[in-house]
Design a protein around this motif. Structure first.
Motif, PDB file in Angstrom:
ATOM      1  N   VAL A  36     -13.403   3.384   0.266  1.00 13.27           N
ATOM      2  CA  VAL A  36     -12.057   3.461   0.827  1.00 13.27           C
ATOM      3  C   VAL A  36     -11.065   3.060  -0.256  1.00 13.27           C
ATOM      4  O   VAL A  36     -11.157   1.973  -0.829  1.00 13.27           O
ATOM      5  CB  VAL A  36     -11.924   2.541   2.056  1.00 13.27           C
ATOM      6  CG1 VAL A  36     -10.482   2.542   2.548  1.00 13.27           C
ATOM      7  CG2 VAL A  36     -12.865   2.992   3.163  1.00 13.27           C
ATOM      8  N   ARG A  37     -10.119   3.946  -0.543  1.00 12.83           N
ATOM      9  CA  ARG A  37      -9.114   3.676  -1.567  1.00 12.83           C
ATOM     10  C   ARG A  37      -7.743   4.112  -1.076  1.00 12.83           C
ATOM     11  O   ARG A  37      -7.615   5.051  -0.296  1.00 12.83           O
ATOM     12  CB  ARG A  37      -9.442   4.426  -2.869  1.00 12.83           C
ATOM     13  CG  ARG A  37     -10.712   3.968  -3.555  1.00 12.83           C
ATOM     14  CD  ARG A  37     -10.929   4.738  -4.856  1.00 12.83           C
ATOM     15  NE  ARG A  37     -12.099   4.270  -5.575  1.00 12.83           N
ATOM     16  CZ  ARG A  37     -13.323   4.724  -5.379  1.00 12.83           C
ATOM     17  NH1 ARG A  37     -13.536   5.684  -4.483  1.00 12.83           N
ATOM     18  NH2 ARG A  37     -14.345   4.248  -6.062  1.00 12.83           N
ATOM     19  N   GLY A  38      -6.712   3.408  -1.562  1.00 11.82           N
ATOM     20  CA  GLY A  38      -5.336   3.810  -1.267  1.00 11.82           C
ATOM     21  C   GLY A  38      -4.900   3.444   0.137  1.00 11.82           C
ATOM     22  O   GLY A  38      -5.647   2.909   0.958  1.00 11.82           O
ATOM     23  N   ARG A  39      -3.648   3.765   0.417  1.00 11.60           N
ATOM     24  CA  ARG A  39      -3.060   3.408   1.714  1.00 11.60           C
ATOM     25  C   ARG A  39      -3.609   4.236   2.862  1.00 11.60           C
ATOM     26  O   ARG A  39      -3.551   3.842   4.015  1.00 11.60           O
ATOM     27  CB  ARG A  39      -1.536   3.561   1.651  1.00 11.60           C
ATOM     28  CG  ARG A  39      -0.868   2.579   0.690  1.00 11.60           C
ATOM     29  CD  ARG A  39       0.636   2.735   0.706  1.00 11.60           C
ATOM     30  NE  ARG A  39       1.294   1.790  -0.179  1.00 11.60           N
ATOM     31  CZ  ARG A  39       2.604   1.719  -0.343  1.00 11.60           C
ATOM     32  NH1 ARG A  39       3.391   2.572   0.294  1.00 11.60           N
ATOM     33  NH2 ARG A  39       3.132   0.821  -1.160  1.00 11.60           N
ATOM     34  N   GLY A  40      -4.138   5.415   2.535  1.00  9.02           N
ATOM     35  CA  GLY A  40      -4.651   6.277   3.589  1.00  9.02           C
ATOM     36  C   GLY A  40      -5.940   5.800   4.202  1.00  9.02           C
ATOM     37  O   GLY A  40      -6.368   6.300   5.240  1.00  9.02           O
ATOM     38  N   LYS A  41      -6.592   4.809   3.549  1.00  2.00           N
ATOM     39  CA  LYS A  41      -7.849   4.247   4.048  1.00  2.00           C
ATOM     40  C   LYS A  41      -8.912   5.323   4.242  1.00  2.00           C
ATOM     41  O   LYS A  41      -9.722   5.245   5.166  1.00  2.00           O
ATOM     42  CB  LYS A  41      -7.614   3.487   5.360  1.00  2.00           C
ATOM     43  CG  LYS A  41      -6.583   2.370   5.282  1.00  2.00           C
ATOM     44  CD  LYS A  41      -6.988   1.295   4.288  1.00  2.00           C
ATOM     45  CE  LYS A  41      -5.962   0.156   4.247  1.00  2.00           C
ATOM     46  NZ  LYS A  41      -6.306  -0.853   3.217  1.00  2.00           N
ATOM     47  N   LYS A  42      -8.903   6.315   3.375  1.00  2.26           N
ATOM     48  CA  LYS A  42      -9.897   7.370   3.459  1.00  2.26           C
ATOM     49  C   LYS A  42     -10.969   7.170   2.394  1.00  2.26           C
ATOM     50  O   LYS A  42     -10.725   6.563   1.347  1.00  2.26           O
ATOM     51  CB  LYS A  42      -9.238   8.739   3.257  1.00  2.26           C
ATOM     52  CG  LYS A  42      -8.249   9.121   4.354  1.00  2.26           C
ATOM     53  CD  LYS A  42      -7.658  10.504   4.076  1.00  2.26           C
ATOM     54  CE  LYS A  42      -6.669  10.915   5.169  1.00  2.26           C
ATOM     55  NZ  LYS A  42      -6.076  12.256   4.892  1.00  2.26           N
ATOM     56  N   LEU A  43     -12.167   7.676   2.697  1.00  2.00           N
ATOM     57  CA  LEU A  43     -13.232   7.625   1.717  1.00  2.00           C
ATOM     58  C   LEU A  43     -12.912   8.567   0.558  1.00  2.00           C
ATOM     59  O   LEU A  43     -12.576   9.729   0.768  1.00  2.00           O
ATOM     60  CB  LEU A  43     -14.562   8.016   2.355  1.00  2.00           C
ATOM     61  CG  LEU A  43     -15.236   6.961   3.239  1.00  2.00           C
ATOM     62  CD1 LEU A  43     -16.472   7.554   3.897  1.00  2.00           C
ATOM     63  CD2 LEU A  43     -15.605   5.725   2.418  1.00  2.00           C
ATOM     64  N   VAL A  44     -13.011   8.033  -0.643  1.00  2.00           N
ATOM     65  CA  VAL A  44     -12.702   8.817  -1.840  1.00  2.00           C
ATOM     66  C   VAL A  44     -13.892   8.748  -2.790  1.00  2.00           C
ATOM     67  O   VAL A  44     -14.461   7.677  -3.024  1.00  2.00           O
ATOM     68  CB  VAL A  44     -11.439   8.287  -2.544  1.00  2.00           C
ATOM     69  CG1 VAL A  44     -11.144   9.082  -3.808  1.00  2.00           C
ATOM     70  CG2 VAL A  44     -10.241   8.332  -1.594  1.00  2.00           C
TER      71      VAL A  44
END
Length: 306
Positions: A36-44
């Motif tokens: 999980v990275r960034g403000r979107g809290k999505k798996l990257v």
């Protein structure tokens, strides 16, 4: 040569690309799982995974060398394993799975700065130069013999700039070493234990600017700043990240005071003045310090972030 590559962050991408460009057969890439990275809290996906998929190379994601991972290495049948900031300890039985062993691109001039954060530590220590070492992966952390080193001046380079330069230098050194590793002409140099320094992970609290600290120490914190450990301070009760700064004698400001003079933003430190040139206020984008300071009012002080 047939290669199993192991790496995770952006620092490792140039090495993977260089191996492919040099015609080596990268049979398999190991990297850490999507996070999980960034403000979107999505798996990257990791930068290395993204590059491997772009190159059409199979990817194995793991945080440790499981039996399944070892089977995958055995099936890949590598001549050598190339490790660049993978973030996983390799046990001895894994190191023995390639006839030519495992070599690592490490971002320091070993034995100085063994460990997790060699680039930031070299900046924080005020080192005049740093570099990369191509070393044999050993049981103990970054303790293996090295066969190639490339020096790079630190100067005023920020952490991101220096990281990119070292990544490119390490990639070139890696592909230069492999032919000599293959034909047995490579020369190994054992590390001098007397020169060992440890590069522990940089903690966020270490990077907080301090009005009671020296101007030089505060300037080095800004220079070593990264997204994971940013250089921060508090002005008028609000947090702000110092993106770029410089030591100056153009103004004499009392410690803990912030002044704006002719579009220059000055911070008073214990023994001198630091000029902020770019900042990132909490919740906002990076901007010139002068633009940010235009909204400041009254007698201002600055303090260490909590």
């Amino acid at each position: 040569m047939r290669v199993v590559f192991m790496g995770t962050p952006e620092f490792a991408v140039p090495s993977l690309q260089a191996l492919a460009d040099a015609g080596h057969e990268v049979a398999l890439v190991f990297t850490r799982p999507d996070a999980v990275r960034g403000r979107g809290k999505k798996l990257v996906a990791s930068p290395v995974k993204q590059k491997a998929l772009e190159l059409g190379i199979p990817v194995f994601e793991t945080t440790r060398m499981t039996d399944e991972a070892k089977v995958a290495i055995a099936k890949a049948a590598p001549d050598v394993m190339c490790v660049v900031a993978y973030g996983c300890i390799l046990p001895d039985d894994v190191l023995a799975m390639a006839p030519l062993g495992a070599v690592n691109v490490h971002a320091s001039l070993l034995p100085r700065w063994r460990g997790a954060a060699p680039i930031q530590r070299s900046i924080l220590a005020g080192d005049a130069e740093t570099g990369v070492s191509i070393m044999r992966v050993a049981h103990d952390l970054d303790a293996g013999a090295w066969c190639a080193q490339v020096s790079v001046p630190v100067g005023g380079k920020g952490c991101m700039e220096l990281t990119a330069e070292l990544a490119d230098a390490g990639a070139k050194a890696l592909v230069d070493v492999l032919p000599r590793l293959s034909d047995g002409t490579v020369e190994w140099h054992e590390q001098d234990p007397a020169g060992v320094t440890l590069a522990a992970k940089v903690r966020k609290e270490e990077m907080r600017l301090d009005p009671a600290g020296t101007v030089a120490a505060n300037a080095l914190r800004v220079q070593a700043s990264s997204d994971t450990a940013p250089a921060r301070l508090v002005v008028a009760g609000k947090g702000v990240r110092a993106m770029t700064a410089r030591v100056t004698d153009e103004a004499q400001i009392a410690a803990g005071v912030i002044e704006v003079q002719k579009k220059h933003v000055y911070l008073g430190c214990a023994d001198g003045t630091l000029e902020l040139t770019a900042v990132k206020p909490d919740g906002k984008k990076e901007m010139p310090a002068a633009a940010w300071a235009s909204g400041l009012r009254g007698d201002l002080t600055w303090s260490r972030a909590e």
